[in-house]
Write a protein that holds these residues in place. Structure first.
Motif, PDB file in Angstrom:
ATOM      1  N   ASP A  52      11.230  12.798  14.278  1.00  0.00           N
ATOM      2  CA  ASP A  52      11.643  12.848  12.934  1.00  0.00           C
ATOM      3  C   ASP A  52      10.684  13.678  12.296  1.00  0.00           C
ATOM      4  O   ASP A  52      10.941  14.582  11.371  1.00  0.00           O
ATOM      5  N   LEU A  53       9.304  13.680  12.614  1.00  0.00           N
ATOM      6  CA  LEU A  53       8.549  14.556  11.866  1.00  0.00           C
ATOM      7  C   LEU A  53       8.704  16.026  12.470  1.00  0.00           C
ATOM      8  O   LEU A  53       8.182  17.013  11.517  1.00  0.00           O
ATOM      9  N   SER A  54       8.926  16.210  13.497  1.00  0.00           N
ATOM     10  CA  SER A  54       8.856  17.657  14.133  1.00  0.00           C
ATOM     11  C   SER A  54       9.811  17.682  15.317  1.00  0.00           C
ATOM     12  O   SER A  54       9.442  17.614  16.456  1.00  0.00           O
ATOM     13  N   ASP A  55      11.210  17.821  15.071  1.00  0.00           N
ATOM     14  CA  ASP A  55      12.087  18.019  15.917  1.00  0.00           C
ATOM     15  C   ASP A  55      12.343  19.205  16.776  1.00  0.00           C
ATOM     16  O   ASP A  55      12.927  20.007  16.209  1.00  0.00           O
ATOM     17  N   GLY A  56      11.510  19.146  17.648  1.00  0.00           N
ATOM     18  CA  GLY A  56      11.450  20.611  18.335  1.00  0.00           C
ATOM     19  C   GLY A  56      12.215  20.639  19.681  1.00  0.00           C
ATOM     20  O   GLY A  56      13.109  19.749  20.077  1.00  0.00           O
ATOM     21  N   PRO A  57      12.035  21.876  20.043  1.00  0.00           N
ATOM     22  CA  PRO A  57      13.388  22.312  21.322  1.00  0.00           C
ATOM     23  C   PRO A  57      12.750  21.340  22.690  1.00  0.00           C
ATOM     24  O   PRO A  57      11.723  20.971  22.850  1.00  0.00           O
ATOM     25  N   VAL A  58      13.916  21.173  23.418  1.00  0.00           N
ATOM     26  CA  VAL A  58      13.768  20.637  24.663  1.00  0.00           C
ATOM     27  C   VAL A  58      13.282  21.495  25.546  1.00  0.00           C
ATOM     28  O   VAL A  58      13.824  22.702  25.676  1.00  0.00           O
TER      29      VAL A  58
END
Length: 319
Positions: A52-58
């Motif tokens: 939730d804080l940092s929804d980065g790439p897979v």
């Protein structure tokens, strides 16, 4: 194509992680596998808070079809009037995230593999070595006979004693059920990679509900072990609301409050004994029996669940 390559797909180019590796910097991977060590949904809630804080790439994806037992853990789906839709396929992935200071780190999260644990460990090794992970930090939680009114205790563990940041509360050896997460820590150590973790002790009467305080405590340890900065304000606010909810229920239910008070006395006696170096068990304050606790907290949990959950419990009792 090897079996290992079929089990995990790793993104070929991740410039930000390549830059960290080329600069000789540290890259931490937080590990959260659902399904075993997660009393109070503490680890799962912690992982959700991070995304939730940092929804980065897979940056890596595991082939769940080779790891998941669909009949034992059936994924949810939606039936809309006359057709099926919205299948919630299980996913086991590694995401690239950033802490509040902009430092990149990884999060490996998803369902614990039901089979092929050794192959899974080798696949994670490939992720660690390809992406330049320098330390893996796992988190989990177990139910314990402790009161929620006392500080949450933690069990630290590591494949290198120099990694330990706190002292373990355990003495001697314990025979416990294994987990893919625990096996991974062992295997990574054998392959020369640092791995460690923390298990929060969650009050057993709260193990079946969300307990955000334990999630916050686990992430505090992730901050220390991973040298990261994580904004925990939202999670702590959730924890305060939950504590107020529990306190209100105890005020209205004296029998349940008495069981918690007994756990408090036992806990305090244990702490005094530890400090004094005497017996670890209080002779005059035995723990309530499992049967007694179970009876008292059936009402406790029912009072904290929503109306729909209460109806589900009632149906189960009739069955």
């Amino acid at each position: 194509m090897s079996k290992l390559e079929r089990l995990v797909h790793i993104v070929d180019e991740v410039p930000e992680l390549d830059a960290v590796r080329e600069a000789g910097g540290d890259l931490v991977m937080v590990l959260v596998l659902d399904g075993f060590l997660d009393a109070g949904n503490a680890a799962a809630r912690a992982a959700q808070h991070l995304t939730d804080l940092s929804d980065g790439p897979v940056v890596a994806t595991f082939d769940v079809d080779q790891l998941h037992d669909y009949r034992a853990r059936r994924p949810a789906m939606t039936f809309a009037r006359d057709h099926y839709e919205g299948y919630d396929a299980p996913r086991l992935v590694v995401r690239q995230l950033r802490d509040t200071g902009g430092t990149p780190y990884l999060l490996l999260s998803g369902p614990e593999p039901d089979n092929r644990w050794e192959a899974f460990c080798r696949a994670v090794r490939e992720v660690v070595e390809r992406l330049g992970v320098t330390r893996v930090v796992g988190i989990g939680s177990v139910p314990m006979a402790v009161p929620h009114t006392r500080p949450i205790a933690l069990t630290p563990h590591a494949n290198d004693p120099d990694l330990l940041t706190t002292v373990s509360p355990w003495r001697g050896e314990l025979r416990i059920p294994s987990s893919a997460q625990a096996l991974l820590e062992i295997r990574l150590g054998e392959w020369g990679h640092q791995a460690m973790g923390f298990v929060a002790h969650v009050p057993h009467y709260l193990a079946q509900m969300d307990y955000p305080l334990a999630a916050a405590v686990l992430l505090e340890q992730v901050e220390i072990a991973g040298r990261l900065t994580i904004d925990l304000s939202g999670l702590r606010a959730e924890a305060e609301d939950k504590e107020a909810e529990i306190a209100g229920y105890l005020t209205a239910n004296e029998e349940v409050a008495e069981v918690v008070a007994a756990l408090e006395r036992q806990y305090d006696a244990f702490e005094r004994a530890e400090q004094d170096g005497s017996s670890l068990l209080a002779r005059d304050e035995p723990l309530p029996t499992g049967e007694e606790i179970g009876r008292q907290f059936e009402q406790f949990l029912a009072g904290l669940d929503g109306p729909q959950d209460q109806q589900g419990d009632t149906d189960q009792e009739r069955d």
